[in-house]
Write an enzyme that holds these catalytic residues in place. Structure first.
Site, PDB file in Angstrom:
ATOM      1  N   THR A  76       3.564  20.101   3.871  1.00 24.79           N
ATOM      2  CA  THR A  76       2.595  20.516   2.906  1.00 24.79           C
ATOM      3  C   THR A  76       2.901  19.611   1.610  1.00 24.79           C
ATOM      4  O   THR A  76       4.045  19.262   1.273  1.00 24.79           O
ATOM      5  CB  THR A  76       2.574  22.008   2.105  1.00 24.79           C
ATOM      6  OG1 THR A  76       1.525  22.235   1.618  1.00 24.79           O
ATOM      7  CG2 THR A  76       3.929  22.162   1.488  1.00 24.79           C
ATOM      8  N   GLU A  92      -5.966  26.476  -6.114  1.00 27.05           N
ATOM      9  CA  GLU A  92      -7.120  26.013  -7.380  1.00 27.05           C
ATOM     10  C   GLU A  92      -8.149  26.980  -7.572  1.00 27.05           C
ATOM     11  O   GLU A  92      -8.856  27.380  -6.596  1.00 27.05           O
ATOM     12  CB  GLU A  92      -7.612  24.627  -7.006  1.00 27.05           C
ATOM     13  CG  GLU A  92      -6.738  23.596  -7.256  1.00 27.05           C
ATOM     14  CD  GLU A  92      -7.290  22.102  -6.770  1.00 27.05           C
ATOM     15  OE1 GLU A  92      -6.627  21.138  -7.007  1.00 27.05           O
ATOM     16  OE2 GLU A  92      -8.136  21.989  -5.993  1.00 27.05           O
TER      17      GLU A  92
END
Length: 407
Positions: free
Chosen positions: A198, A279
């Protein structure tokens, strides 16, 4: 970067990470893209350290990723260095990207007195803009001069982009030969649907372990940690996970199940923090799939649910719209039988035997969806396959962040 409010799912504070013998850190403001923030970090590893890693499988992966891939399996007793910049990903920059990597690696090798083949770089930020690497190399004297064994928190802050909090995790393992320490940092908030590791993740340990054993552990547990999370279904060009073992503890860990379990816990904790900083995220969601024909099908279903914009927006609106779960199962490509499917929100039985559960009420579902951390359970009723994915909701804030990312 302070532009957006800290995620409501953030931990109360950055954890107290232990000093890892054999590695030092430094961070500086180089102005790669933004002014007034740390944006370059350096980690320097003592001779004898081993380095393992996994990287994005994106076909458009960045020049730093390709360079690390070429170096990671080489074994050396020399010291090593890791340099990371934020603000610019040095991806899709043609030959200039590799020129920047070469320039940075050569300069780090000279400044830190390590072989060029043992310099691992990473860049994160905007894609398609040439990296002003002279701003980075011009700060190497300051970086090397500022190296500190206690500087890992500053390093964590320097690799942030749209992150709203720095991410760290640690474990200590008491083994027969002594105590082994593990400390890791990560960055990641958007463009999260790893197909390797990631974002950027750096894990350090003082364990004494062979490179092959460390690589095996990292690759294995990557599949159920970083490869099991998603924020938005988009795989980055720059995803990098590097794990370095200095051997400073002198404790042999090649065959240690306890060490491996602790390493897996650090990886899982960091992966979860990335999702919690998704986000605009306001909900942290585990998608637990059981009873699939096999594990691969379970993963298909779990990721189909976790990546569905319709599921994620329903979660954002605290709407227990279980029909969207049914939709995501059906589109996954996994073997499924409508009349054997069971769906739960937490422990609330929502649907079974191809229909809504007789005792289910919308009030139950709506009440559960108000929690900040949720579990969606799907049993396929077909076999023993299982997989857990982690995701977050999809809110208006996600659009706001990404609509003006380059401004």
């Amino acid at each position: 970067m302070g532009k957006y409010p800290v995620s409501p799912l953030a931990p109360e504070r950055f954890p107290d990470l232990p000093v890892i013998g054999g590695v030092k850190f430094a961070a500086v403001e180089a102005g790669v893209r933004y002014k007034g923030r740390l944006d370059v970090m350096l980690a320097l590893l003592d001779p004898g350290s081993v380095v393992a890693g996994v990287f994005t499988r994106s076909a458009t992966r960045s020049a730093p990723v390709r360079d690390c891939e070429a170096k990671i399996r080489k074994v050396s007793d020399a010291g090593a260095a890791i340099l990371v910049n934020s603000g610019n990903s040095n991806a899709f920059t043609g030959g200039a990207g590799q020129e920047s990597v070469e320039a940075i690696c050569a300069a780090v090798a000279e400044a830190a007195d390590v072989p060029k083949a043992r310099v691992f770089t990473a860049s994160t930020g905007v894609i398609g803009e040439r990296l002003p690497h002279d701003r980075i190399t011009g700060k190497l004297g300051e970086l090397v001069g500022g190296l500190d064994e206690g500087g890992i928190e500053l390093a964590a802050k320097a690799i942030m982009t749209t992150d709203t909090f720095a991410k760290g995790s640690t474990r200590e393992v008491a083994l027969k030969g002594g105590t082994v320490k593990i400390a890791g940092i990560a960055k990641g908030s958007g463009m999260i649907a790893p197909d390797m590791a990631t974002m950027l993740v750096y894990i350090f340990t003082d364990a004494k372990i062979s490179r092959d054993a460390l690589q095996s552990m990292v690759s294995c547990h990557n599949e159920t940690t970083f490869n099991a999370i998603t924020v938005d279904g988009d795989t980055s060009t720059s995803d990098t996970l590097i794990c370095a073992a200095t051997g400073a503890s002198g404790v042999e860990c090649d065959q240690s199940e306890e060490f491996e379990a602790a390493l897996a816990e650090v990886m899982k904790d960091l992966a979860h923090q990335v999702v919690k900083d998704g986000e605009g995220a306001t909900k942290f969601v585990a998608v637990k799939v059981t009873g699939a024909a096999h594990d691969a099908d379970a993963k298909r279903v779990a990721m189909s649910i976790a990546n569905s914009p319709l599921v994620k927006t329903a979660i954002a609106g605290e709407d227990p719209n279980w029909g969207r779960i049914v939709m995501a199962v059906g589109k996954s490509g996994a073997e499924a039988d409508r009349d054997k499917l069971t769906i739960k929100f937490g422990e609330v039985l929502v649907a079974e035997n191809g229909w809504v559960a007789p005792g289910y009420s919308e009030e139950q579902g709506a009440g559960y969806m108000k929690l900040p951390e949720l579990v969606i359970r799907v049993d396929m009723g077909l076999g023993k396959g299982r997989f857990t994915a982690w995701t977050c909701d999809l809110t208006h804030q996600y659009i706001s962040i990404n609509a003006d990312y380059r401004s």
